[in-house]
Enzyme design. Structure first.
Site, PDB file in Angstrom:
ATOM      1  CG  HIS A 131      -4.432  -0.207   4.191  1.00 15.16           C
ATOM      2  ND1 HIS A 131      -3.590  -0.914   3.481  1.00 15.16           N
ATOM      3  CD2 HIS A 131      -5.495   0.285   3.288  1.00 15.16           C
ATOM      4  CE1 HIS A 131      -4.154  -1.115   2.116  1.00 15.16           C
ATOM      5  NE2 HIS A 131      -5.165  -0.508   2.081  1.00 15.16           N
ATOM      6  CB  CYS A 176      -0.875  -0.190   1.185  1.00 17.12           C
ATOM      7  SG  CYS A 176      -0.144   0.036   3.011  1.00 17.12           S
ATOM      8  CG  HIS A 179      -6.650   0.193  -1.311  1.00 19.17           C
ATOM      9  ND1 HIS A 179      -7.009  -0.247  -0.081  1.00 19.17           N
ATOM     10  CD2 HIS A 179      -7.752  -0.045  -1.842  1.00 19.17           C
ATOM     11  CE1 HIS A 179      -8.120  -1.024  -0.153  1.00 19.17           C
ATOM     12  NE2 HIS A 179      -8.501  -0.864  -1.512  1.00 19.17           N
TER      13      HIS A 179
END
Length: 390
Positions: free
Chosen positions: A139, A88, A151
């Site tokens: 994240h 990510c 993402h």
């Protein structure tokens, strides 16, 4: 078996590294001078964004989003930064460098600290959305508008680089905040609508654009913690020859602590090495001045302080190590294995240390190579400064 033929010792056979050494030192000084000038640059007065500024900001954000969309479908790979695989933060890191020439920190948690956090009502396409798991930022994704973001996902029904929605239950529950690393494309009037204009300006003053020669004023303490990293390494020193013969031999062990300024693509640094060399009955303590360049290479030069009296390996002839020019070398670092913010890498180093005879006369080329030219292999652990001094 003789590795070298005997050569007459004279000054012509000795190659002096002074010129290369001082070039390396001058380059380091220039980089640090630039850094200091950036820190001391006066802050410019706050002015309302013009239409041209807003247009440029919008264009830059669209460019970043376009860059991110081209990676949709790329598989997930922890630590990845290419079409072969991305995680990510790797996706955002790569897109920011390619499309905006901004070098972000490498982890989601570090990006969260780096960005200015904005109210959800003011998030814009091109911002970074952060998500929590167990109270920690774990994240991140790039917002593209209409509650959607791009993402890289490691598990679930869809993996790799995908487009998701903030309205999905999973992401809605884990959503933490929105952060900006790009100039806002909103007007000054829109920014002051909720009375937070002054707060936004304060956050803007802390934003780091991270271009190679940025002159934006950043508080020194904040800049140091965010844009520096320590690395620690242990190495085994070896060669495949001595002054008398061609044979593999272990020279000793090295322990190094190093600090690099990571804001630029070419990263200046300083460090200290402890080189324990039992076969030569000595130890060296170099004070390193370094430049870390792309593709994992680091060049360095250092004055050297000596403990004990060095000797040749195959004979008891005493030597001396001048403080200047000391040593210079180059190392290569492999791609890192990441464990959170910590990076682990293999390193291979080649260095050359200046030795002289005890009466201060230069060594022959054969003797200089045998005594001073050394390989070393080991492990390097890199930790962002902010992780050490939170």
């Amino acid at each position: 078996m003789r590795f070298f033929s005997q050569a007459k010792t004279d000054s012509a056979a000795y190659v002096r590294p002074n010129r290369l050494y001082f070039i390396c030192v001058i380059l380091c000084v220039l980089f640090y001078a630039t850094l200091l000038s950036a820190q001391s640059a006066p802050a410019s007065p706050s002015v309302a964004a013009s239409d041209s500024d807003i247009s440029s900001a919008r264009e830059l954000r669209n460019k970043v989003i376009k860059s991110a969309k081209q990676y949709v479908g790329v598989p997930y790979r922890y630590g990845g930064l290419s079409v072969k695989g991305m995680d990510c933060s790797g996706l955002i890191y790569t897109v920011a460098r390619e499309a905006a020439e901004v070098q972000l920190p490498r982890t989601a948690a570090a990006m969260y600290s780096f960005c200015r956090i904005v109210n959800d009502a003011k998030k814009e396409p091109g911002d970074i959305l952060f998500f929590r798991d167990g109270g920690k930022i774990t994240h991140a994704g790039l917002y593209i508008g209409n509650s959607q973001f791009i993402h890289a996902v490691s598990d679930g029904p869809n993996t790799g680089v995908i487009v998701s929605s903030l309205n999905q239950t999973t992401w809605k529950q884990k959503y933490a905040a929105c952060g900006q690393f790009l100039p806002s494309a909103q007007s000054a009037q829109a920014g002051s609508a909720d009375g937070t204009d002054e707060q936004a300006q304060s956050r803007d003053a802390k934003q780091k654009k991270a271009s190679v020669f940025s002159s934006e004023k950043i508080p020194i303490g904040t800049d140091f913690k965010i844009n520096t990293a320590f690395d620690f390494s242990g190495q085994l020193a070896w060669t495949f020859y001595t002054e008398e013969a061609f044979r593999f031999n272990i020279r000793g062990i090295y322990f190094q602590t190093h600090l690099a300024y990571t804001r630029w693509k070419v990263q200046p640094g300083i460090g200290i090495d402890i080189r324990i060399l039992p076969p030569m009955k000595t130890a060296h303590i170099p004070l390193l001045f370094t430049l870390t360049v792309p593709y994992g290479f680091r060049i360095y030069a250092a004055p050297v302080f000596t403990i004990g009296t060095p000797r040749f390996i195959d004979k008891e002839t005493e030597l001396k190590t001048p403080i200047f020019p000391g040593l210079f070398g180059i190392s290569w670092q492999s791609p890192s294995i990441e464990a959170g913010a910590v990076k682990l890498s293999f390193i291979q180093d080649i260095s050359w240390t200046l030795f002289k005879h005890s009466d201060n006369t230069p060594l022959s080329a054969r003797e200089a190579a045998a005594a001073g030219f050394v390989f070393s292999s080991g492990i390097r652990v890199t930790v962002p400064t902010k992780e050490l001094f939170n």
